[in-house]
Design an enzyme around this catalytic site. Structure first.
Site, short mmCIF file in Angstrom:
data_model
loop_
_atom_site.label_atom_id
_atom_site.label_comp_id
_atom_site.label_asym_id
_atom_site.label_seq_id
_atom_site.Cartn_x
_atom_site.Cartn_y
_atom_site.Cartn_z
N THR A 11 1.66 -5.28 -16.31
CA THR A 11 0.26 -5.68 -16.07
C THR A 11 -0.62 -4.32 -16.21
O THR A 11 -1.43 -4.27 -16.97
CB THR A 11 -0.17 -6.57 -14.90
OG1 THR A 11 0.95 -7.31 -14.65
CG2 THR A 11 -1.51 -6.84 -14.64
N GLY A 129 -7.45 -0.68 -5.69
CA GLY A 129 -7.56 -0.86 -7.26
C GLY A 129 -8.66 -0.18 -8.10
O GLY A 129 -8.62 1.16 -8.19
N LYS A 200 -1.79 1.81 2.30
CA LYS A 200 -2.75 2.06 1.59
C LYS A 200 -3.67 2.95 2.80
O LYS A 200 -4.28 3.94 2.37
CB LYS A 200 -3.65 1.17 1.09
CG LYS A 200 -3.05 0.39 -0.23
CD LYS A 200 -3.86 -0.86 -0.53
CE LYS A 200 -3.22 -1.31 -1.83
NZ LYS A 200 -3.55 -2.92 -2.09
N1 HSE Z 1 -0.72 -6.78 -3.79
C1 HSE Z 1 -2.03 -6.12 -3.97
C2 HSE Z 1 -3.32 -6.66 -3.40
C3 HSE Z 1 -2.25 -5.62 -5.41
O1 HSE Z 1 -3.15 -7.89 -3.02
O2 HSE Z 1 -4.13 -6.15 -2.98
C4 HSE Z 1 -2.98 -4.15 -5.29
O3 HSE Z 1 -2.61 -3.41 -4.50
#
Ligand code: HSE
Length: 404
Positions: A11, A129, A200
């Protein structure tokens, strides 16, 4: 011309190629040179894909090609991704990544390796993101002493909690629908148990402190125990429930961090962050509060952040972009002595005991839930609350932290 290799044509990888191609003029202008995707590494072949002739299966082709200046590692995981990243950096090729697991586990080592080889290891896409948050911490807020970071850092859980709130549905049924629609993974553990948000906040905390925050040492609680009834009572209190990732710098070079569902008031800045959106709230000692909001996941938002790093690398070929994240481990203290209020939902039969334990509480009731009530405790330490809550165990249905 600067040649780029993309590791992983999933992706995000296909998004990286798409962003570089679609925004070619703008990207090249901002990079100060023409970017060319020379290789795409994947185990699979992609017959009929416009880039099928760029696909290679052997990483050595990439690492041994002196023309390749920048590598995008968007494979994920800490196995091959770690080996390939090290080899690329040792060969003087900058690496841009969205791989939060690898950054959280080996960030300082890879940053140091890049520095030793006059190249860069950049990871804007690893948190939030497409939201710029790594660069603001590294470049823009450099005059600040960052005191605290609070974020909604996982889109899947924020989507589930928003749906539960809006539809009065239970966790399991919303998760199932989210999986059917492809919004949640078939194995949702990393998201719903809070591990993704934990990695994160470990990355953001490390940048806040300039020292390594070990994600294994961050207290982490997911959203699997949150129920439709919790939302009903929270609404009655004028509050919402969000999965927050929080980190605070303390006196004497100490810090505390955690991931936990929290009740937040209606006027909290993170209350309006719904669905798959993410937001990060940063408190600096000069600027005060600033907030960064946007799409925290998805093909093009994440790819956009990776390509922004590619452009940064292109602008700094042969130069090291400073990043303050030492391998020395930060002094993370236990959450036991931190203080906050707590929301408790329990059986009516325990009301007197709750009053004995917590003092002058204000019970909140909902007409159609006859046997239960909820209340918010006065502020107290985690340790004190845990002891009192254990005494309520015969009557208690659940507890959630409150973040005001
Ligand atoms: N699985 C993660 C989320 C994807 O839902 O934020 C992005 O890091």
């Amino acid at each position: 011309m600067i040649h780029v290799a993309v590791l992983g044509y999933g992706t995000v990888g296909s998004g990286v190629v798409e962003v570089i191609e679609k925004n070619k003029d703008m990207v090249n202008k901002k990079a100060g040179d023409e970017l060319d995707v020379k290789y795409i590494l994947d185990l699979r072949d992609f017959p009929g894909d416009p880039y099928e002739d760029k696909v290679v299966h052997d990483f050595d082709v990439i690492v041994n090609d002196p023309e390749v200046g920048i590598v995008c590692e968007v494979m994920g995981g800490v196995g091959a991704a770690y080996t390939f990243t090290k080899k690329a950096l040792e060969a003087g090729k900058s690496v841009c990544t969205s791989n939060k697991e690898l950054v959280a586990a080996h960030g300082p080592e890879l940053i140091a390796l890049a520095k030793a080889n006059n190249c860069n290891y950049l990871f804007e896409a690893s948190v939030g993101g497409g939201i710029p948050i790594i660069r603001p911490l590294n470049y823009s807020l450099t005059a600040e002493r960052i005191e605290a970071i609070t974020g909604i850092l996982n889109g899947t859980t924020n989507y589930i909690l928003s749906k539960m709130e809006n539809e009065g549905a239970d966790f399991e049924s919303v998760l199932k629908k989210a999986q059917d629609k492809g919004y949640a993974e078939r194995n949702p553990e990393a998201d719903v148990e809070g591990h993704d948000a934990c990695r994160k906040i470990a990355i953001l905390s490390s940048l806040m402190l300039g020292q390594h925050v070990d994600s294994d040492k961050i207290y982490t609680e997911g959203i699997t125990k949150i129920t439709a009834k919790d939302f009903t009572f929270a609404k009655k209190l004028g509050m919402s429930i969000k999965l927050l990732a929080m980190s605070k710098a303390l006196e004497e070079d100490k810090a505390v961090a955690m991931v936990s569902p929290c009740l937040i008031p209606a006027d909290h800045p993170l209350k309006m962050v719904n669905g798959v959106f993410n937001a990060v709230f940063v408190r600096g000692n000069m600027l005060g509060d600033s907030m960064y909001y946007g799409r925290g996941a998805g093909k093009l938002p994440t790819a956009s952040a990776v390509v922004s790093d590619v452009i940064d690398c292109a602008r700094h070929m042969g130069k090291v972009i400073m990043c303050f994240w030492d391998a020395k481990e930060a002094n993370l203290v236990s959450i036991d002595d931190t203080s906050r209020k707590f929301f408790v939902r329990m059986d009516n039969k325990g009301e007197n005991l709750a009053k004995q334990l917590f003092g002058d509480i204000k019970p909140v009731r909902v007409e159609w839930i006859e046997d239960e009530f909820a209340f918010i405790t006065p502020e107290m330490t985690e340790k004190e609350f845990a002891t009192k809550y254990a005494s309520l165990s015969d009557y208690a249905y659940g507890r959630i932290r409150v973040e005001e």
